[in-house]
Write a protein that holds these residues in place. Structure first.
Motif, PDB file in Angstrom:
ATOM      1  N   THR A 122       0.828  -1.208   0.000  1.00  0.00           N
ATOM      2  CA  THR A 122       0.000   0.000   0.000  1.00  0.00           C
ATOM      3  C   THR A 122       0.858   1.252   0.000  1.00  0.00           C
ATOM      4  OG1 THR A 122      -1.785  -1.149   1.187  1.00  0.00           O
ATOM      5  CG2 THR A 122      -1.792   1.266   1.243  1.00  0.00           C
ATOM      6  N   ALA A 123       1.840   1.289   0.893  1.00  0.00           N
ATOM      7  CA  ALA A 123       2.727   2.456   0.965  1.00  0.00           C
ATOM      8  C   ALA A 123       3.510   2.623  -0.331  1.00  0.00           C
ATOM      9  CB  ALA A 123       3.682   2.308   2.144  1.00  0.00           C
ATOM     10  N   PHE A 124       4.018   1.537  -0.885  1.00  0.00           N
ATOM     11  CA  PHE A 124       4.785   1.591  -2.136  1.00  0.00           C
ATOM     12  C   PHE A 124       3.925   2.115  -3.276  1.00  0.00           C
ATOM     13  CE2 PHE A 124       6.439  -0.082  -6.105  1.00  0.00           C
ATOM     14  CZ  PHE A 124       7.806   0.107  -5.987  1.00  0.00           C
ATOM     15  N   ASN A 125       2.689   1.615  -3.377  1.00  0.00           N
ATOM     16  CA  ASN A 125       1.807   2.022  -4.474  1.00  0.00           C
ATOM     17  C   ASN A 125       1.385   3.480  -4.363  1.00  0.00           C
ATOM     18  OD1 ASN A 125       1.842  -0.547  -5.653  1.00  0.00           O
ATOM     19  ND2 ASN A 125       0.158  -1.264  -4.388  1.00  0.00           N
ATOM     20  N   PRO A 177      -3.039 -20.580  -2.287  1.00  0.00           N
ATOM     21  CA  PRO A 177      -2.437 -19.402  -1.634  1.00  0.00           C
ATOM     22  C   PRO A 177      -1.747 -18.464  -2.622  1.00  0.00           C
ATOM     23  CG  PRO A 177      -1.979 -21.372  -0.360  1.00  0.00           C
ATOM     24  CD  PRO A 177      -2.599 -21.830  -1.648  1.00  0.00           C
ATOM     25  N   ALA A 178      -1.135 -19.028  -3.666  1.00  0.00           N
ATOM     26  CA  ALA A 178      -0.489 -18.184  -4.678  1.00  0.00           C
ATOM     27  C   ALA A 178      -1.526 -17.380  -5.452  1.00  0.00           C
ATOM     28  CB  ALA A 178       0.327 -19.059  -5.632  1.00  0.00           C
ATOM     29  N   ALA A 179      -2.664 -18.019  -5.760  1.00  0.00           N
ATOM     30  CA  ALA A 179      -3.730 -17.309  -6.468  1.00  0.00           C
ATOM     31  C   ALA A 179      -4.299 -16.187  -5.603  1.00  0.00           C
ATOM     32  CB  ALA A 179      -4.837 -18.293  -6.851  1.00  0.00           C
ATOM     33  N   ILE A 180      -4.438 -16.446  -4.311  1.00  0.00           N
ATOM     34  CA  ILE A 180      -4.955 -15.432  -3.383  1.00  0.00           C
ATOM     35  C   ILE A 180      -3.992 -14.251  -3.307  1.00  0.00           C
ATOM     36  CG2 ILE A 180      -5.505 -14.964  -0.962  1.00  0.00           C
ATOM     37  CD1 ILE A 180      -6.395 -17.936  -0.791  1.00  0.00           C
ATOM     38  N   LEU A 181      -2.685 -14.532  -3.199  1.00  0.00           N
ATOM     39  CA  LEU A 181      -1.680 -13.471  -3.128  1.00  0.00           C
ATOM     40  C   LEU A 181      -1.692 -12.623  -4.391  1.00  0.00           C
ATOM     41  CD1 LEU A 181       0.787 -12.366  -1.446  1.00  0.00           C
ATOM     42  CD2 LEU A 181       2.205 -13.791  -2.924  1.00  0.00           C
ATOM     43  N   THR A 182      -1.834 -13.261  -5.538  1.00  0.00           N
ATOM     44  CA  THR A 182      -1.879 -12.541  -6.817  1.00  0.00           C
ATOM     45  C   THR A 182      -3.076 -11.601  -6.871  1.00  0.00           C
ATOM     46  OG1 THR A 182      -0.833 -14.445  -7.902  1.00  0.00           O
ATOM     47  CG2 THR A 182      -1.914 -12.824  -9.314  1.00  0.00           C
ATOM     48  N   GLN A 183      -4.230 -12.103  -6.445  1.00  0.00           N
ATOM     49  CA  GLN A 183      -5.440 -11.289  -6.445  1.00  0.00           C
ATOM     50  C   GLN A 183      -5.311 -10.110  -5.482  1.00  0.00           C
ATOM     51  OE1 GLN A 183      -8.978 -13.309  -5.140  1.00  0.00           O
ATOM     52  NE2 GLN A 183     -10.346 -11.768  -5.981  1.00  0.00           N
ATOM     53  N   VAL A 184      -4.739 -10.358  -4.311  1.00  0.00           N
ATOM     54  CA  VAL A 184      -4.570  -9.294  -3.316  1.00  0.00           C
ATOM     55  C   VAL A 184      -3.649  -8.205  -3.843  1.00  0.00           C
ATOM     56  CG1 VAL A 184      -3.540  -8.771  -1.064  1.00  0.00           C
ATOM     57  CG2 VAL A 184      -5.108 -10.691  -1.295  1.00  0.00           C
ATOM     58  N   ASN A 188      -4.739  -4.378  -4.259  1.00  0.00           N
ATOM     59  CA  ASN A 188      -4.018  -3.356  -3.510  1.00  0.00           C
ATOM     60  C   ASN A 188      -3.678  -2.163  -4.384  1.00  0.00           C
ATOM     61  OD1 ASN A 188      -1.445  -2.098  -2.210  1.00  0.00           O
ATOM     62  ND2 ASN A 188      -2.334  -3.372  -0.602  1.00  0.00           N
ATOM     63  N   VAL A 189      -3.238  -2.434  -5.617  1.00  0.00           N
ATOM     64  CA  VAL A 189      -2.931  -1.340  -6.548  1.00  0.00           C
ATOM     65  C   VAL A 189      -4.190  -0.536  -6.860  1.00  0.00           C
ATOM     66  CG1 VAL A 189      -2.162  -0.763  -8.874  1.00  0.00           C
ATOM     67  CG2 VAL A 189      -0.977  -2.524  -7.596  1.00  0.00           C
ATOM     68  N   ALA A 190      -5.274  -1.255  -7.188  1.00  0.00           N
ATOM     69  CA  ALA A 190      -6.519  -0.580  -7.560  1.00  0.00           C
ATOM     70  C   ALA A 190      -7.070   0.266  -6.412  1.00  0.00           C
ATOM     71  CB  ALA A 190      -7.552  -1.615  -8.003  1.00  0.00           C
TER      72      ALA A 190
END
Length: 313
Positions: A122-125, A177-184, A188-190
């Protein structure tokens, strides 16, 4: 014109050239450049802007561009904090990605890695997003807090369901878990850059003059960046999981089961190290957009057929 904007606008680079450029900008030493060196580099570029653009064979000019592009935000011309410069993304998020994908028996062991990933992302984006629209400091704080809470929830809740459910397919259980991380990461960017499509971002002509604020350009900037994050974290999460799945079937794993985590961590760092410059290079930093695709008021304000905007990182 801001030198960084001038550079990305005038250098019509191919994907391969952008990838090589980002390989230099992602050098970890860019996190430790002193303010005085950055100021000297910027002064060199500002005093001889046109000459600097066309004299890229000069080592002094090359180093000046590297320092400027890696440390200064193109919209605000302000220094990017060291922890959130593009070169910091790999060393900070790679361990978080690895820990987020480690099989867990309780929700407590996944909370810290997931919360850390969402907080840093979040901070990075927000820091590296487009900064040309109007916003107040307290709005960024409230937005960031909400994004961290919501994306952490969406990352943790499916993991809780996965732990409680009886998914018998081992491969599916390892890749979810990888699919969940990708979606998150895409969410987060959006969410963290949600003001851009609402308030609009600056669009410029070829001279760097601001023509207006476009919500359509803001939407495309966020969409393209979210796509690049999906490619980055999706690839970085899935490849180590697939690799680990097949490694467990080898005699080496049977003999040295503890080697799995070392191998998985090494694979995660290696894949992310390759994918960060690739994902950053998928779209140009200063993107071109046809004026006919923008709002009517912007079309009425200029005779240019092509305009530019900063996509952000």
């Amino acid at each position: 014109m801001e030198p960084n904007v001038h550079f990305w606008m005038t250098q019509r680079q191919s994907f391969f050239q952008r990838c090589l450029q980002w390989t230099e900008l992602l050098d970890p030493t860019n996190l430790f450049i002193s303010i005085s060196k950055i100021e000297k580099s910027r002064q060199l570029l500002l005093t001889n802007e046109d000459g600097s653009i066309h004299d890229l064979q000069d080592k002094r000019i090359q180093e000046a561009w590297k320092r400027s592009l890696a440390t200064v935000h193109p919209d605000s011309s302000k220094l990017i904090p060291s922890l959130f410069r593009p070169a910091a993304l790999l060393p900070f998020t790679a361990p978080m990605v690895f820990l987020s994908l480690v099989p867990v028996k309780s929700l407590k062991s996944i909370i810290l890695p997931q919360l850390s990933f969402c907080t840093y992302s979040t901070a990075f984006n927000i820091v590296n997003g487009n900064a040309s629209y109007n916003r107040r400091p307290f709005e960024s704080i409230l937005l960031g807090t909400g994004v961290i809470a919501s994306t952490a929830f969406f990352g943790l809740f499916p993991r809780l369901l996965l732990m409680k459910s009886a998914v018998k397919n081992v491969f599916l259980r390892e890749t979810l878990p990888a699919a969940i991380l990708t979606q998150v990461s895409a969410m987060n960017v959006a969410a963290s850059r949600s003001f851009e499509p609402v308030r609009g971002i600056e669009v410029m002509d070829k001279e760097g003059n601001v023509v207006g604020y476009s919500r359509k350009a803001g939407t495309k900037a966020v969409s393209d960046t979210a796509t690049s994050r999906v490619v980055l974290f999706g690839t970085s999460a899935f490849i180590p999981e697939v690799f680990s799945h097949f490694f467990k079937k080898t005699p080496l794993f049977v003999r040295y089961p503890q080697s799995l985590w070392t191998l998985k961590l090494s694979c995660t760092i290696l894949v992310m190290g390759l994918m960060v410059p690739v994902s950053f290079s998928m779209f140009p930093q200063i993107q071109r957009i046809q004026c006919s695709k923008l709002e009517q008021e912007i079309q009425s304000a200029t005779e240019e057929t092509e305009l530019f905007y900063n996509r952000g990182v």
